[in-house]
Design a protein around this motif. Structure first.
Motif, PDB file in Angstrom:
ATOM      1  N   ARG A 294       0.845  -1.208   0.000  1.00  0.00           N
ATOM      2  CA  ARG A 294       0.000   0.000   0.000  1.00  0.00           C
ATOM      3  C   ARG A 294       0.879   1.257   0.000  1.00  0.00           C
ATOM      4  O   ARG A 294       0.568   2.235  -0.671  1.00  0.00           O
ATOM      5  CB  ARG A 294      -0.915  -0.009   1.239  1.00  0.00           C
ATOM      6  N   GLY A 297       2.213   2.361  -3.306  1.00  0.00           N
ATOM      7  CA  GLY A 297       1.238   2.820  -4.294  1.00  0.00           C
ATOM      8  C   GLY A 297       0.263   1.773  -4.805  1.00  0.00           C
ATOM      9  O   GLY A 297      -0.506   2.044  -5.731  1.00  0.00           O
ATOM     10  N   ARG A 299      -3.059  -0.020  -5.066  1.00  0.00           N
ATOM     11  CA  ARG A 299      -4.433   0.316  -4.683  1.00  0.00           C
ATOM     12  C   ARG A 299      -5.037  -0.849  -3.895  1.00  0.00           C
ATOM     13  O   ARG A 299      -4.506  -1.947  -3.907  1.00  0.00           O
ATOM     14  CB  ARG A 299      -5.284   0.567  -5.939  1.00  0.00           C
ATOM     15  N   LYS A 300      -6.193  -0.589  -3.284  1.00  0.00           N
ATOM     16  CA  LYS A 300      -6.887  -1.657  -2.545  1.00  0.00           C
ATOM     17  C   LYS A 300      -7.168  -2.831  -3.477  1.00  0.00           C
ATOM     18  O   LYS A 300      -7.049  -3.996  -3.097  1.00  0.00           O
ATOM     19  CB  LYS A 300      -8.215  -1.139  -1.989  1.00  0.00           C
ATOM     20  N   SER A 301      -7.562  -2.487  -4.709  1.00  0.00           N
ATOM     21  CA  SER A 301      -7.915  -3.543  -5.666  1.00  0.00           C
ATOM     22  C   SER A 301      -6.691  -4.396  -6.006  1.00  0.00           C
ATOM     23  O   SER A 301      -6.818  -5.596  -6.264  1.00  0.00           O
ATOM     24  CB  SER A 301      -8.500  -2.936  -6.933  1.00  0.00           C
ATOM     25  N   HIS A 302      -5.497  -3.765  -5.996  1.00  0.00           N
ATOM     26  CA  HIS A 302      -4.283  -4.541  -6.276  1.00  0.00           C
ATOM     27  C   HIS A 302      -4.039  -5.572  -5.161  1.00  0.00           C
ATOM     28  O   HIS A 302      -3.683  -6.717  -5.432  1.00  0.00           O
ATOM     29  CB  HIS A 302      -3.065  -3.612  -6.390  1.00  0.00           C
ATOM     30  N   SER A 374      -7.016  -5.381   2.089  1.00  0.00           N
ATOM     31  CA  SER A 374      -6.979  -4.173   1.261  1.00  0.00           C
ATOM     32  C   SER A 374      -7.317  -2.927   2.071  1.00  0.00           C
ATOM     33  O   SER A 374      -6.921  -1.824   1.714  1.00  0.00           O
ATOM     34  CB  SER A 374      -7.942  -4.319   0.077  1.00  0.00           C
TER      35      SER A 374
ATOM     36  N   GLU B  77      -7.671   6.062  -2.745  1.00  0.00           N
ATOM     37  CA  GLU B  77      -7.078   5.395  -3.897  1.00  0.00           C
ATOM     38  C   GLU B  77      -6.226   6.362  -4.724  1.00  0.00           C
ATOM     39  O   GLU B  77      -5.188   5.977  -5.278  1.00  0.00           O
ATOM     40  CB  GLU B  77      -8.172   4.759  -4.771  1.00  0.00           C
ATOM     41  N   MET B  78      -6.661   7.609  -4.801  1.00  0.00           N
ATOM     42  CA  MET B  78      -5.858   8.603  -5.520  1.00  0.00           C
ATOM     43  C   MET B  78      -4.562   8.890  -4.782  1.00  0.00           C
ATOM     44  O   MET B  78      -3.521   9.165  -5.395  1.00  0.00           O
ATOM     45  CB  MET B  78      -6.662   9.888  -5.747  1.00  0.00           C
ATOM     46  N   ALA B  80      -2.994   6.611  -3.160  1.00  0.00           N
ATOM     47  CA  ALA B  80      -2.126   5.469  -3.508  1.00  0.00           C
ATOM     48  C   ALA B  80      -1.428   5.754  -4.839  1.00  0.00           C
ATOM     49  O   ALA B  80      -0.222   5.503  -4.984  1.00  0.00           O
ATOM     50  CB  ALA B  80      -2.959   4.193  -3.599  1.00  0.00           C
ATOM     51  N   ASP B  81      -2.183   6.282  -5.788  1.00  0.00           N
ATOM     52  CA  ASP B  81      -1.587   6.638  -7.092  1.00  0.00           C
ATOM     53  C   ASP B  81      -0.519   7.717  -6.922  1.00  0.00           C
ATOM     54  O   ASP B  81       0.535   7.684  -7.566  1.00  0.00           O
ATOM     55  CB  ASP B  81      -2.675   7.135  -8.052  1.00  0.00           C
ATOM     56  N   HIS B  84       2.604   6.295  -5.582  1.00  0.00           N
ATOM     57  CA  HIS B  84       3.294   5.524  -6.618  1.00  0.00           C
ATOM     58  C   HIS B  84       4.076   6.440  -7.550  1.00  0.00           C
ATOM     59  O   HIS B  84       5.197   6.135  -7.962  1.00  0.00           O
ATOM     60  CB  HIS B  84       2.262   4.707  -7.409  1.00  0.00           C
TER      61      HIS B  84
END
Lengths: 385, 228
Positions: A294, A297, A299-302, A374, B77-78, B80-81, B84
């Motif tokens: 996490r 980077g 995502r939860k879905s990953h 997740s 989620e953004m 997380a992006d 990254h």
């Protein structure tokens, strides 16, 4: 590297857990496959035996006149000579679409006859068909062979004071008592069975029949369908399914199915529980690792994909092995235990169903651990950062 | 304009119903290419500040702007992006994935991109070359020394070329010689243009930073570190 690569690498590292998960699903699926295969074989076996056990369809002339009762079936035309079925009608039954489901056709002519001064009901039958149909007959003496051989019911033999080997005069014809039926406790005990053609000639009804009993093998089609097809062939006849026989068979099969379902559900639930607890413990052990995913980077879905792909891989393997194990168990052990005469079939479709079932159970049980994984807060998961 | 603009960051935790302030009204402006050392005693709030700067720990109040992006206005989620794309992490204890080889650990951040396996491998080897470990790419973490594991962790942090690298006690689990190697590597990456924010309580690491930020009891006391 793909997410699936991370999953597979993790499974390779945690061999013990993977074996445990696979074993859990293997036992569940193997049990279901074994139960299912045995049940199917038992169904086929039971149907075959039940179908052989007696008639499940009776064909009588279409008439409202009830002159005689044979068993629980009202037979018109015996007393009043209304109309009879013909021999051709019996032959026509073997031309229906589902003719391969017809095991036995047993035509009969019934009539009252004067036997040495006593009135007795005489039944003309085709002996090979009749004996095949009435497996419960226990003949003392021998099976009838010639056209003038007769079988006497237990009470008829007592009433006429005859035993096997004796001669008996029916009307003006002399017959030989080939055998006497042991007491059955039904109307069969009071009857005299003779060769169909001889009885037809004796009663002056050549080529005519009072009723036809049919034993249909119904493992591949409903009995109603066969009744409908015979009705179509014999528009002048009344075709009835013996509901009692059909219902008894359906009930037996339903009980087998219910038992199998209950055992399968319990074992699958246990399998699902094993997967759930193992995946939960795996997620707990990997908290930091998931935190790293996490943090960098993912995502939860990953994260969910990684966990669910592991479940997919293990479930597929467990399902495949479970199918093979289940089939081997049912093929090798079950027939001996259940004394089945119908063999277990290796069905690839069952294999696909087993794998799909394992995937459904495995992935279904992994959804909660995957969601939990997740939803891990990366900062909490890592704590150190 | 600064690359990172943190304004009035406060973080309050609830411990058994008792509110505890781990960070109090911290403001910090970091330009691109800076090497910041966050220093302070244990429990001073430096790791809390780093996790907030790392877009992983929403502050109770305050704002964090990175490259004009208001980080905590993004969805989970953004964020997380964002992590990254903008951030590389070197964790305390290094945190390599034990079942992945050095090259696989390095390419971990690339696993969620659409890059081909070859492209990913090339990038990971490039990162390992930068840390001088390309010849041990196939080894598992437990087949590497502490210093080598540290270098793999750094390779993983820089593989997708983020503009900012966050490190939490990167030398904490290393002996002084390998710790020195890691710090030299950080310095070299910083000289290559990478913005570096490092939490450390080791005073020997301070001279590597271009600026030292002292934190005590959740309060920030800014200072200037000597360039080595």
């Amino acid at each position: 590297m793909r997410l699936s690569g991370i999953s597979l690498n993790n499974l390779r590292r945690r061999k013990g857990k993977m074996v445990f998960l696979t074993l859990g699903l293997f036992i569940g699926v193997a049990t279901v496959v074994t139960m299912f295969s045995i049940t199917q074989a038992m169904k086929a076996d039971t149907e075959r035996k039940l179908d052989q056990y007696g008639a499940n369809i009776v064909i009588t002339p279409k008439s409202n006149d009830l002159a005689l009762v044979y068993g629980d079936i009202a037979i018109p035309g015996v007393t009043y000579d209304v109309k009879e079925l013909k021999q051709e009608d019996a032959d026509a039954i073997l031309t229906i679409k589902n003719k391969e489901n017809i095991a036995t056709v047993a035509p009969k002519l019934l009539g009252a006859a004067d036997v040495e001064g006593k009135q007795v009901l005489l039944v003309g039958v085709n002996f090979p068909s009749e004996i095949r149909l009435k497996r419960w007959w226990d003949i003392q003496g021998r099976e009838p062979e010639g056209p003038n051989d007769v079988l006497l019911g237990h009470l008829a033999a007592e009433k006429l004071r005859k035993s096997s080997g004796d001669s008996i005069n029916i009307g003006e014809t002399e017959y030989t008592v080939a055998g006497v039926l042991k007491e059955i406790g039904s109307q069969d005990d009071s009857l005299i069975y003779g060769d169909l053609r001889t009885v037809q000639r004796n009663l002056g009804k050549e080529g005519k029949l009072s009723l036809i009993e049919v034993s249909a093998l119904c493992s591949t089609c409903p009995i109603e369908e066969i009744v409908s097809q015979i009705t179509e062939k014999l528009p002048g006849a009344k075709v009835s399914a013996l509901r009692q026989a059909v219902m008894a068979r359906e009930q037996t099969i339903e009980q087998l199915g219910n038992f199998s379902l209950a055992v399968s559900v319990v074992v699958l639930l246990i399998g699902a529980l094993i997967v759930l607890t193992t995946m939960m413990s795996s997620v707990n052990e990997r908290t930091r690792e998931i935190g790293i995913f996490r943090a960098i980077g993912f995502r939860k879905s990953h994260v969910m994909t990684i966990i669910l792909f592991e479940a997919l891989a293990v479930s597929s393997l467990g399902g495949l092995l479970g199918w093979i194990g289940g089939m081997l168990a049912s093929s090798l052990i079950a027939p001996r235990l259940a004394q089945l005469t119908v063999g277990v079939q290796w069905d690839p479709l069952l294999g696909i169903a087993a794998i799909v079932l394992a995937i459904f159970v495995g992935m279904g049980s992994s959804v909660y651990p995957a969601v939990r994984a997740s939803n891990l807060d990366p900062a909490e998961a890592l704590r150190s950062i | 304009m600064a690359l990172i603009e943190a304004t009035g960051l406060t973080k309050q935790y609830n411990t058994n119903g008792v509110p505890v302030e781990a960070l109090r009204n911290a403001s910090l402006s970091i330009d691109a290419g800076e090497f910041i050392a966050l220093m302070g005693p244990s429990g001073s709030g430096k790791s809390t500040l780093l996790s907030i700067l790392g877009a992983m720990n929403p502050p109770t109040s305050g704002k964090l702007i990175v490259d004009t992006i208001s980080v905590y206005d993004l969805t989970v989620e953004m964020r997380a992006d964002f992590r990254h794309e903008y951030l590389g992490f070197v964790f305390q204890q290094l945190q390599l994935i034990p079942y992945l080889s050095a090259v696989e650990n390095t390419m971990l951040p690339l696993a969620i991109t659409r890059r081909s396996h070859k492209e990913q491998t090339d990038m990971a080897i490039w990162a390992l070359e930068r840390v001088g470990l390309a010849d041990k790419a196939a080894r598992l973490p437990d087949q590497l020394s502490g210093g080598e594991q540290g270098r793999v962790a750094i390779a993983r942090a820089i593989v997708n070329e983020p503009p900012i690298l966050l490190a939490d006690e990167p030398t904490g689990s290393l002996d002084s010689r390998t710790g020195q190697e890691v710090m030299d590597l950080f310095k070299s990456l910083n000289e290559g243009g990478l913005t570096l924010i490092m939490v450390t309580h080791n005073p020997e690491n301070a001279p590597f930073a271009s600026r030292v930020v002292q934190i005590r009891d959740g309060c920030m006391i800014e200072g200037v570190g000597a360039l080595r």
